[in-house]
Write a protein that holds these residues in place. Structure first.
Motif, short mmCIF file in Angstrom:
data_model
loop_
_atom_site.label_atom_id
_atom_site.label_comp_id
_atom_site.label_asym_id
_atom_site.label_seq_id
_atom_site.Cartn_x
_atom_site.Cartn_y
_atom_site.Cartn_z
N LEU A 70 1.48 -1.49 16.31
CA LEU A 70 2.73 -0.74 16.63
C LEU A 70 2.61 0.65 17.22
O LEU A 70 3.15 1.20 18.12
N THR A 71 1.79 1.38 16.32
CA THR A 71 1.35 2.82 16.64
C THR A 71 0.46 3.10 17.99
O THR A 71 0.11 4.41 18.10
N SER A 72 -0.04 2.10 18.35
CA SER A 72 -1.12 2.15 19.62
C SER A 72 -0.72 2.05 20.96
O SER A 72 -1.28 1.25 21.75
N LYS A 73 0.39 2.16 21.22
CA LYS A 73 1.17 2.25 22.47
C LYS A 73 1.30 0.88 22.86
O LYS A 73 0.75 0.39 24.00
N ALA A 74 1.77 -0.26 22.06
CA ALA A 74 1.93 -1.54 22.71
C ALA A 74 2.86 -1.65 23.70
O ALA A 74 3.79 -0.91 23.48
N LYS A 75 2.68 -2.69 24.34
CA LYS A 75 3.69 -2.79 25.75
C LYS A 75 5.17 -2.86 25.33
O LYS A 75 6.19 -2.10 25.70
N ILE A 76 5.31 -3.43 24.33
CA ILE A 76 6.81 -3.82 23.76
C ILE A 76 7.42 -2.50 23.24
O ILE A 76 8.66 -2.14 23.47
N SER A 77 6.78 -1.75 22.42
CA SER A 77 7.23 -0.49 21.78
C SER A 77 7.18 0.48 23.04
O SER A 77 8.20 1.32 22.87
N GLU A 78 6.13 0.70 23.76
CA GLU A 78 6.07 1.52 24.93
C GLU A 78 7.58 1.23 25.69
O GLU A 78 8.30 2.18 26.19
N ALA A 79 7.95 0.17 25.94
CA ALA A 79 8.93 -0.37 26.78
C ALA A 79 10.36 -0.12 26.22
O ALA A 79 11.44 0.53 26.67
N GLY A 80 10.38 -0.27 24.84
CA GLY A 80 11.43 -0.20 24.04
C GLY A 80 11.90 1.59 23.90
O GLY A 80 12.98 1.94 23.99
N CYS A 81 10.65 2.14 23.69
CA CYS A 81 10.91 3.67 23.75
C CYS A 81 11.66 4.31 25.12
O CYS A 81 12.40 5.10 25.02
N LEU A 82 10.86 3.66 26.35
CA LEU A 82 11.38 4.15 27.44
C LEU A 82 12.83 3.82 27.69
O LEU A 82 13.49 4.51 28.52
N GLU A 132 8.09 -4.05 5.74
CA GLU A 132 8.16 -5.66 5.75
C GLU A 132 6.58 -6.11 6.07
O GLU A 132 6.26 -7.32 5.57
N THR A 133 5.72 -5.22 6.14
CA THR A 133 4.26 -5.68 6.26
C THR A 133 3.30 -4.79 5.41
O THR A 133 2.48 -5.47 4.63
N ALA A 134 3.37 -3.44 5.73
CA ALA A 134 2.40 -2.56 5.05
C ALA A 134 1.06 -2.80 5.40
O ALA A 134 0.13 -2.15 4.89
N ARG A 135 0.84 -3.61 6.44
CA ARG A 135 -0.25 -4.18 6.82
C ARG A 135 -1.24 -3.16 7.81
O ARG A 135 -0.32 -3.03 8.57
N ILE A 136 -2.20 -2.61 7.80
CA ILE A 136 -2.96 -1.70 8.62
C ILE A 136 -2.78 -2.35 9.87
O ILE A 136 -2.54 -1.77 11.20
N LYS A 137 -3.17 -3.74 9.93
CA LYS A 137 -3.30 -4.39 11.42
C LYS A 137 -2.07 -4.07 12.26
O LYS A 137 -1.93 -3.86 13.20
N GLU A 138 -0.92 -4.59 11.45
CA GLU A 138 0.41 -4.52 12.14
C GLU A 138 0.75 -3.18 12.72
O GLU A 138 1.48 -2.83 13.75
N LEU A 139 0.68 -2.12 11.55
CA LEU A 139 0.92 -0.72 11.84
C LEU A 139 0.25 -0.22 12.94
O LEU A 139 0.70 0.81 13.74
N GLU A 140 -1.04 -0.38 12.94
CA GLU A 140 -2.00 0.14 13.99
C GLU A 140 -1.48 -0.46 15.36
O GLU A 140 -1.55 0.43 16.27
N SER A 144 0.84 -1.15 -0.12
CA SER A 144 -0.09 0.04 -0.05
C SER A 144 0.84 1.28 0.09
O SER A 144 2.03 1.47 0.86
N PHE A 145 0.44 2.04 -0.98
CA PHE A 145 1.26 3.48 -1.02
C PHE A 145 1.00 4.26 0.32
O PHE A 145 1.89 5.19 0.65
N THR A 146 -0.25 4.08 0.84
CA THR A 146 -0.40 4.94 1.97
C THR A 146 0.22 4.65 3.15
O THR A 146 0.13 5.27 4.18
N ALA A 147 0.96 3.29 3.13
CA ALA A 147 1.62 3.02 4.38
C ALA A 147 2.70 4.00 4.93
O ALA A 147 3.06 4.29 6.06
N VAL A 148 3.12 5.00 3.80
CA VAL A 148 4.02 5.68 4.18
C VAL A 148 3.68 6.78 4.97
O VAL A 148 4.46 7.52 5.96
N ASN A 149 2.32 6.97 5.21
CA ASN A 149 1.58 7.74 5.97
C ASN A 149 2.12 7.69 7.65
O ASN A 149 2.19 8.68 8.22
N TYR A 150 2.38 6.53 7.72
CA TYR A 150 2.52 6.16 9.26
C TYR A 150 3.86 6.69 9.44
O TYR A 150 4.17 6.99 10.66
N VAL A 151 4.82 6.71 8.51
CA VAL A 151 6.22 7.17 8.83
C VAL A 151 6.16 8.57 8.96
O VAL A 151 6.80 9.06 9.91
#
Length: 552
Positions: A432-444, A422-430, A365-372
């Motif tokens: 990742l960007t919805s404050k999943a525990k692993i990404s929040e912990a990684g950021c912290l 690697e995916t560009a699928r909305i499910k995985e991108l959503e 999906s071309f629109t996946a770049v919007n997440y970046v």
């Protein structure tokens, strides 16, 4: 917070907080790399031949579950397990299902239990930490009879790093094994002592996988009972993949040179090679080449943008740049006050176009770049908040600082690029960007590790308060006390990362490992200082991975 100037606050509007960053260690040395087709084909041919033999060894090891897990562990440590992912996952699941009866019917030693625990958890299996209770005495302490067991303590130490919150027995195991190993290192021969010391500094679970492979190949080569076929396979594959990485570095260095930001923005860190080291750690396998290239490009641009906010531009100039990035349109370039900002803005917009084109070419999906784009906009908003704090000489409450800092550190931006490619699928991108525990912990984790090793250098110039200063002010403690408490928070963040990798997982393990490996790279780069900024500290490791072949 004491700032390093006598300027009144309102004069900060036009103040340039210049930093004296160390120069690049590599320049454009990788640009001239010429890919050796014949050498690569030779490696490819030999690796494919040996791969079939090693596959036979892996399948043969299934006859005994412990032998099977030992062999899987060996493949992982030598850096070649990625060739057999499907087979290993099936075998690990089988061993996990059989584990209760396996442990009940056998009196396994400490090494074996710890190895089974670590490898199964590494692959997401929920193995109870109660398996270690058998090694405790009636007083609830680890038995003294295992204090001198070098192999057992090494395995226990490695296993304890896969703990999740609430596992007190693994916290105790970590301290117990560390104390024992520090003593045992002084009583061991040079080779074993070096191996112990390395394990204490760089446990398997918290190191860059290619560094672990390089280190372990050297150690395994000296083993009396080594498997020569497996050793040759690991060496050949390491050198084969290294050529691909060198080619990627050449491509990136050429892009960086053509971009000319090094000349146009001399105040910023020139770290394209160091950024590739970091991103390569997120997934080194050949099939992730495009994700590595695009993530490295963004990481290098983020470094320059970060330095523009932290170490060069005035607050007024930054307000203009922030508005332009949020607009994300070439028409906004006219509102930028300096030529250097225009060059940087142009490079960022060009990068977004590159990502969109590459993703589209791969049928995604071309629109996946919007997440970046949205992650970058969010990060830029946090940059201007920090610039305002600096301008106002404001030390925010710790929670407010951390909430902002988890975004400004950039963990999500490069991780999102990997997901988009690697995916560009909305499910995985959503997810990742919805404050999943692993990404929040990684950021912290990245935010706090960065602050712990950079705050003294940064506070020598006009700079936003770090988590250290915020903690000191809020709790009235010394710098050392603040660092100790934040290090505990970092340890807890790792536990959250581990927990989100236990099955059933929300997304594939390959995508989760992007987050895990990002944290591993953080652990290595910031283990004792800011090796990303002080790039000479990373030069040896970069050379091991991307310059020096392994002797066959």
């Amino acid at each position: 917070m004491a700032l390093q100037t006598d300027l009144p606050a309102n004069s900060m509007q036009n103040f340039r907080p210049l930093a004296d960053f160390p120069p690049t260690e590599w320049g454009f040395s990788f640009v001239s790399f010429s890919f050796p087709e014949m050498e690569f084909e030779s490696y490819n041919r030999q690796v494919e031949e040996l791969k079939n033999i090693v596959m036979g060894m892996l399948m043969a090891s299934k006859k005994d579950p412990v032998e099977n897990v030992e062999f899987i562990n060996l493949l992982c440590r030598l850096g070649v397990s990625y060739h057999f992912e499907t087979e290993i996952e099936d075998q690990v699941d089988y061993v996990h299902d059989a584990l209760p009866s396996l442990l009940e019917n056998n009196d396994h030693d400490l090494h074996t239990v710890a190895l089974l625990f670590r490898v199964l958890r590494q692959y997401g299996c929920k193995v109870s930490s109660d398996v270690f209770k058998k090694f405790k005495d009636t007083n609830g302490e680890f038995k003294k009879t295992i204090t001198s067991d070098v192999k057992g303590n090494l395995s226990l130490h490695e296993a304890a790093h896969l703990s999740v919150n609430g596992e007190q027995i693994l916290d105790e195991a970590l301290e117990f094994s560390r104390t024992n190993l520090e003593s045992l290192a002084t009583q061991s021969g040079p080779r074993l002592a070096r191996h112990i010391k390395y394990a204490l500094i760089r446990p398997i679970h918290k190191t860059v996988q290619r560094l672990e492979a390089r280190e372990y190949i050297s150690f395994y080569e000296e083993e009396d009972f080594r498997n020569e076929t497996l050793l040759k396979f690991a060496k050949l594959d390491f050198n084969r993949v290294q050529l691909l990485h060198q080619q990627e570095l050449s491509t990136l260095s050429s892009w960086w040179k053509d971009l000319n930001l090094v000349e146009e923005l001399p105040y910023a860190r020139d770290r394209i090679v160091e950024m590739y080291f970091w991103v390569n750690a997120m997934h080194f396998e050949p099939q992730y080449a495009l994700a590595r290239i695009l993530s490295t490009k963004l990481g290098a641009l983020i470094t320059v943008i970060d330095d523009t906010y932290d170490a060069y531009s005035t607050y007024e100039e930054l307000q203009h740049f922030t508005k332009a990035v949020i607009r994300c349109n070439i028409d906004a370039i006219d509102q930028l006050p300096t030529d250097s900002m225009k060059a940087l803005y142009r490079a960022l917009l060009s990068y977004f176009d590159d990502v969109a084109n590459e993703v589209s070419k791969n049928g995604k999906s071309f629109t996946a770049v919007n997440y970046v784009k949205e992650e970058m906009k969010e990060m830029i908003r946090t940059y201007i908040v920090e610039a305002q704090w600096c301008n106002d000489r404001f030390v925010p409450p710790l929670n407010e600082y951390v909430r902002n800092g988890k975004i400004s550190i950039g963990f999500m931006a490069t991780t999102t690029v990997f997901f988009v490619v690697e995916t560009a699928r909305i499910k995985e991108l959503e997810w990742l960007t919805s404050k999943a525990k692993i990404s929040e912990a990684g950021c912290l984790f990245l935010r706090l590790m960065n602050d712990i090793v950079t705050h003294e250098f940064e506070q020598k110039r006009e700079h936003c308060a770090s988590a250290i200063e915020c903690y000191m002010k809020e709790y009235g403690v010394s710098m050392n006390e603040a660092v100790k408490e934040l290090q505990k928070t970092c340890a807890d963040a790792w536990k959250d990362i581990n927990e989100d990798c236990l099955k059933p997982t929300a997304i594939s393990m390959n995508l989760l490992n992007v987050c895990v490996n990002n944290a591993r790279a953080t652990d290595v780069v910031y283990e004792s200082n800011d090796a990303y900024t002080n790039a000479s500290c990373l030069k040896g490791r970069i050379s091991l991975l991307f310059v020096e072949k392994i002797s066959l």
